[in-house]
Design a protein around this motif. Structure first.
Motif, mmCIF file in Angstrom:
data_model
loop_
_atom_site.group_PDB
_atom_site.id
_atom_site.type_symbol
_atom_site.label_atom_id
_atom_site.label_comp_id
_atom_site.label_asym_id
_atom_site.label_seq_id
_atom_site.Cartn_x
_atom_site.Cartn_y
_atom_site.Cartn_z
ATOM 1 N N ASP A 144 0.845 -1.189 0.000
ATOM 2 C CA ASP A 144 0.000 0.000 0.000
ATOM 3 C C ASP A 144 0.887 1.248 0.000
ATOM 4 O OD1 ASP A 144 -1.884 1.981 0.390
ATOM 5 O OD2 ASP A 144 -2.648 1.177 2.278
ATOM 6 N N ALA A 145 0.873 1.980 -1.121
ATOM 7 C CA ALA A 145 1.738 3.159 -1.249
ATOM 8 C C ALA A 145 1.352 4.259 -0.269
ATOM 9 C CB ALA A 145 1.693 3.685 -2.679
ATOM 10 N N ALA A 146 0.050 4.459 -0.034
ATOM 11 C CA ALA A 146 -0.382 5.502 0.894
ATOM 12 C C ALA A 146 0.063 5.168 2.318
ATOM 13 C CB ALA A 146 -1.897 5.667 0.828
ATOM 14 N N ALA A 147 -0.063 3.900 2.694
ATOM 15 C CA ALA A 147 0.384 3.491 4.029
ATOM 16 C C ALA A 147 1.891 3.644 4.140
ATOM 17 C CB ALA A 147 -0.023 2.047 4.308
ATOM 18 N N ALA A 148 2.610 3.378 3.051
ATOM 19 C CA ALA A 148 4.068 3.531 3.061
ATOM 20 C C ALA A 148 4.449 4.986 3.296
ATOM 21 C CB ALA A 148 4.659 3.020 1.746
ATOM 22 N N ASP A 149 3.710 5.914 2.677
ATOM 23 C CA ASP A 149 3.976 7.338 2.905
ATOM 24 C C ASP A 149 3.838 7.684 4.383
ATOM 25 O OD1 ASP A 149 4.404 7.817 0.211
ATOM 26 O OD2 ASP A 149 2.339 8.475 -0.168
ATOM 27 N N ASP A 150 2.771 7.188 5.011
ATOM 28 C CA ASP A 150 2.534 7.473 6.427
ATOM 29 C C ASP A 150 3.627 6.879 7.308
ATOM 30 O OD1 ASP A 150 0.219 8.786 5.717
ATOM 31 O OD2 ASP A 150 -1.100 7.099 6.195
ATOM 32 N N VAL A 151 4.026 5.650 7.011
ATOM 33 C CA VAL A 151 5.050 4.985 7.825
ATOM 34 C C VAL A 151 6.394 5.687 7.676
ATOM 35 C CG1 VAL A 151 6.361 2.844 8.131
ATOM 36 C CG2 VAL A 151 3.878 2.760 7.878
ATOM 37 N N VAL A 152 6.749 6.075 6.467
ATOM 38 C CA VAL A 152 8.021 6.779 6.249
ATOM 39 C C VAL A 152 8.005 8.114 6.991
ATOM 40 C CG1 VAL A 152 9.458 7.930 4.508
ATOM 41 C CG2 VAL A 152 8.558 5.635 4.083
ATOM 42 N N GLN A 153 6.891 8.818 6.913
ATOM 43 C CA GLN A 153 6.786 10.097 7.608
ATOM 44 C C GLN A 153 6.939 9.899 9.114
ATOM 45 O OE1 GLN A 153 3.111 12.156 6.889
ATOM 46 N NE2 GLN A 153 3.707 13.926 8.082
ATOM 47 N N GLU A 154 6.257 8.905 9.684
ATOM 48 C CA GLU A 154 6.350 8.652 11.121
ATOM 49 C C GLU A 154 7.760 8.204 11.506
ATOM 50 O OE1 GLU A 154 5.483 8.315 15.113
ATOM 51 O OE2 GLU A 154 4.310 9.311 13.552
ATOM 52 N N THR A 155 8.403 7.406 10.655
ATOM 53 C CA THR A 155 9.761 6.944 10.936
ATOM 54 C C THR A 155 10.731 8.117 10.974
ATOM 55 O OG1 THR A 155 9.276 4.836 9.870
ATOM 56 C CG2 THR A 155 11.598 5.409 10.151
ATOM 57 N N LEU A 156 10.640 9.012 9.997
ATOM 58 C CA LEU A 156 11.526 10.179 9.966
ATOM 59 C C LEU A 156 11.230 11.129 11.120
ATOM 60 C CD1 LEU A 156 11.673 10.806 6.117
ATOM 61 C CD2 LEU A 156 13.469 9.878 7.595
ATOM 62 N N LEU A 157 9.967 11.222 11.508
ATOM 63 C CA LEU A 157 9.613 12.044 12.664
ATOM 64 C C LEU A 157 10.238 11.484 13.937
ATOM 65 C CD1 LEU A 157 7.951 14.409 13.799
ATOM 66 C CD2 LEU A 157 6.058 12.796 14.073
ATOM 67 N N ARG A 158 10.223 10.176 14.073
ATOM 68 C CA ARG A 158 10.845 9.556 15.250
ATOM 69 C C ARG A 158 12.364 9.760 15.229
ATOM 70 N NH1 ARG A 158 7.450 4.141 16.897
ATOM 71 N NH2 ARG A 158 5.426 5.178 16.887
#
Length: 168
Positions: A30-44
């Motif tokens: 899921d590309a949209a879910a990947a965007d969210d996970v990458v954003q949260e990972t970089l935020l962490r």
């Protein structure tokens, strides 16, 4: 000279975001879910200053680990399992006849998975109300064997019920 966190974060994004996105897309599909996970990972990563100071190889390992954990957490979440709280709880419970029938079917299926020896001891002990001494005499086996069959039979029965979703 103080490090500009914004430029470090931008560099972190430029170096690792594409790799993280491909990895998470591979995991989720899921590309949209990947965007969210990458954003949260970089935020962490941004919230963990020591990560920004590490060498790029260990930073990438850390980012991939965090992303994988986020994907796992999302897969285990109630939202993913489509669980939602009910607004209106029934006023009265059901009479339980269907539940009793369902329970009886589950127990019967689980009992069918047991060996004949285990099943015979459990049925006579729990449904027939026989003691270990009475079971020993009725089956013609030592009391220790009766106790052993009860123990291992009940353990196998518990596992069979758990495989069918019974948790109580």
């Amino acid at each position: 000279m103080p490090v500009d966190r914004e430029s470090v974060l931008r560099e972190l994004h430029d170096q690792h975001a594409a790799v993280l996105w491909r990895y998470v897309t591979h995991l989720t599909g899921d590309a949209a879910a990947a965007d969210d996970v990458v954003q949260e990972t970089l935020l962490r990563a941004w919230r963990t200053p020591r990560i920004l100071e590490q060498d790029p190889a260990s930073t990438r390992s850390w980012l991939i680990t965090v992303a994988r954990h986020l994907v796992i957490d999302d897969a285990r979440s109630a939202r993913r399992r489509h669980e939602a709280p009910r607004e209106n709880v029934p006023d009265r419970p059901a009479d339980g006849a269907e539940d009793a029938l369902f329970d009886a079917l589950l127990v019967a299926e689980a009992m069918a998975t047991l060996s004949a020896d285990h099943r015979a001891v459990i049925v006579r002990a729990y449904f027939g109300g026989l003691s270990t001494a009475e079971l020993s005499g009725a089956l013609g086996i030592p009391e220790g064997t009766v106790k052993s069959r009860l123990h291992y039979g009940l353990r196998a029965l518990r596992l069979a019920l758990e495989e069918r979703g019974v948790t109580r």
